[in-house]
Design a protein around this motif. Structure first.
Motif, PDB file in Angstrom:
ATOM      1  N   MET A  31      -9.819 -10.044 -12.117  1.00 44.37           N
ATOM      2  CA  MET A  31      -8.709  -9.911 -11.175  1.00 44.37           C
ATOM      3  C   MET A  31      -8.803  -8.549 -10.490  1.00 44.37           C
ATOM      4  O   MET A  31      -8.746  -7.518 -11.158  1.00 44.37           O
ATOM      5  CB  MET A  31      -7.369 -10.039 -11.911  1.00 44.37           C
ATOM      6  N   TYR A  32      -8.951  -8.561  -9.183  1.00 40.97           N
ATOM      7  CA  TYR A  32      -9.099  -7.323  -8.422  1.00 40.97           C
ATOM      8  C   TYR A  32      -7.728  -6.860  -7.919  1.00 40.97           C
ATOM      9  O   TYR A  32      -7.101  -7.530  -7.105  1.00 40.97           O
ATOM     10  CB  TYR A  32     -10.059  -7.526  -7.250  1.00 40.97           C
ATOM     11  N   ARG A  33      -7.296  -5.710  -8.418  1.00 39.46           N
ATOM     12  CA  ARG A  33      -6.009  -5.159  -8.026  1.00 39.46           C
ATOM     13  C   ARG A  33      -6.205  -3.999  -7.053  1.00 39.46           C
ATOM     14  O   ARG A  33      -7.152  -3.219  -7.170  1.00 39.46           O
ATOM     15  CB  ARG A  33      -5.225  -4.641  -9.248  1.00 39.46           C
ATOM     16  N   VAL A  34      -5.289  -3.894  -6.096  1.00 42.51           N
ATOM     17  CA  VAL A  34      -5.316  -2.806  -5.115  1.00 42.51           C
ATOM     18  C   VAL A  34      -3.915  -2.210  -5.045  1.00 42.51           C
ATOM     19  O   VAL A  34      -2.962  -2.887  -4.648  1.00 42.51           O
ATOM     20  CB  VAL A  34      -5.736  -3.306  -3.710  1.00 42.51           C
ATOM     21  N   TRP A  35      -3.792  -0.964  -5.472  1.00 42.17           N
ATOM     22  CA  TRP A  35      -2.519  -0.251  -5.413  1.00 42.17           C
ATOM     23  C   TRP A  35      -2.695   1.028  -4.600  1.00 42.17           C
ATOM     24  O   TRP A  35      -3.804   1.559  -4.478  1.00 42.17           O
ATOM     25  CB  TRP A  35      -2.026   0.100  -6.818  1.00 42.17           C
ATOM     26  N   ILE A  36      -1.599   1.516  -4.061  1.00 40.51           N
ATOM     27  CA  ILE A  36      -1.619   2.788  -3.331  1.00 40.51           C
ATOM     28  C   ILE A  36      -0.672   3.755  -4.021  1.00 40.51           C
ATOM     29  O   ILE A  36       0.442   3.383  -4.403  1.00 40.51           O
ATOM     30  CB  ILE A  36      -1.228   2.606  -1.856  1.00 40.51           C
TER      31      ILE A  36
END
Length: 379
Positions: A361-366
């Motif tokens: 699962m590829y997560r992208v947070w800022i």
């Protein structure tokens, strides 16, 4: 480098983040050896596929009648969420003290000054280091002057008779919850306290006072009935950060830290700027706004089906709650327009693994940190 991708798309990563990123996947065959990998580099093919998926799930929009319902009854959907899950959905965020040292005990009032002095010597707009393996783009601008940071723990002068109206009350500048505190933190969108209680448990600074608010009255009730809730150190209240007619229970220029953890993404994009503007006014000169939220092309965005899109990159979940997926540029505009200066604005790309089901699962947070400068001559 970043120009190879559309706006907000994953780019080649070039700078390692010190706090979270220390486990890198150098051998794809080892992907299921750990539960998560940090600062994962996306290929051009993966980025293009993510963009196509978002274009696909955005073609069919939610009808206007339902969109109005989701906005008007947003509090009901969040109340239902917390009635169902209570305090069992989110885990306590003990990682906060690593990512945001400003919240750590005994370091509150000196950390920013020390950090600034240490990093000012080598200040650059963008740093790159490829020696430690795959990493991410990290831009930091240390614009908070040392004078501003020294001023951080001081309350700006306020006229004695100045008051601010809050609902049906009159909040005096020297008479409000936590008015005697020397360090004040506000978390907006606190939920059931997964951020607030770790702070109260870990930070024993006698001068600390924590405010926390949420749109959901059910969530606030769960906070107030938690055995860890201490009214002498914390004040929890129901608040809609989009309601321009409702004030916060503190004077302007009284807060050291404002925390926004996965909350700004839950409101209508058109209302975000005014919400940040109002919060910015509550910060002391040198005060910080800390944010962590969903980034563009996060796994959650790619999983939405057709018919769940409200507007560009803004979706409704099956339970009626909503979520927006940001780019770094969008967040930078929101904060700088509110008069804040960038300290940190970075993308955290992680690969989470379900080893039992052999799923990735590829997560992208800022993650962002923006500070309030000294009062200008025009203030």
């Amino acid at each position: 480098m970043a120009g190879s991708y559309p706006e907000g798309a994953p780019a080649v990563l070039a700078d390692k983040r010190q706090q979270f990123g220390n486990r890198f996947l150098s051998d794809p065959a080892r992907v299921f050896h750990h539960n998560a990998w940090d600062n994962v580099e996306w290929s051009e093919e993966q980025a293009a596929a993510a963009e196509r998926k978002v274009q696909e799930n955005s073609t069919q929009r939610v009808c206007q009648e339902k969109q109005v319902d989701y906005e008007i009854n947003a509090h009901k959907y969040w109340n239902n969420f917390y009635k169902i899950h209570e305090n069992g959905f989110f885990k306590d965020r003990h990682w906060l003290f690593t990512e945001f040292p400003e919240l750590a005990p005994s370091r509150n009032q000196n950390h920013l000054k020390d950090w600034f002095l240490e990093n000012k010597r080598s200040e650059v707009p963008e740093c790159r280091n490829n020696e430690d393996g795959p990493s991410l783009i990290m831009e930091e601008q240390h614009k908070c002057s040392s004078k501003s940071l020294e001023h951080k723990t001081e309350t700006p002068p306020v006229e004695e008779n100045v008051t601010q109206k809050i609902s049906d009350l009159e909040i005096c500048a020297d008479e409000f919850p936590g008015s005697s505190a020397t360090y004040r933190i506000l978390e907006v969108g606190c939920g059931v306290g997964n951020t607030v209680f770790p702070i109260l448990q870990t930070n024993n600074d006698p001068g600390l006072f924590v405010y926390c608010c949420d749109f959901s009255s059910t969530a606030i009730e769960l906070v107030q009935t938690n055995p860890e809730y201490d009214p002498s150190r914390c004040f929890a209240f129901v608040h809609d950060l989009c309601d321009e007619e409702k004030s916060y229970p503190v004077p302007k220029g009284s807060l050291d830290i404002i925390i926004l953890i996965f909350v700004l993404s839950a409101i209508v994009p058109d209302k975000m700027q005014k919400a940040i503007n109002r919060l910015s006014r509550l910060l002391k000169p040198g005060g910080m706004m800390l944010l962590r939220d969903y980034g563009r092309y996060d796994m959650a965005q790619l999983r939405f089906k057709k018919g769940q899109c409200l507007s560009g990159n803004f979706y409704v979940r099956g339970d009626g709650t909503r979520v927006y997926f940001f780019t770094q540029e969008e967040l930078d505009t929101l904060f700088t327009t509110a008069g804040l200066e960038k300290v940190q604005n970075l993308v955290d790309r992680r690969l989470q693994v379900n080893r039992g089901k052999q799923l990735t699962m590829y997560r992208v947070w800022i993650q962002c940190k923006y500070c309030k400068p000294l009062l200008s001559s025009t203030s």
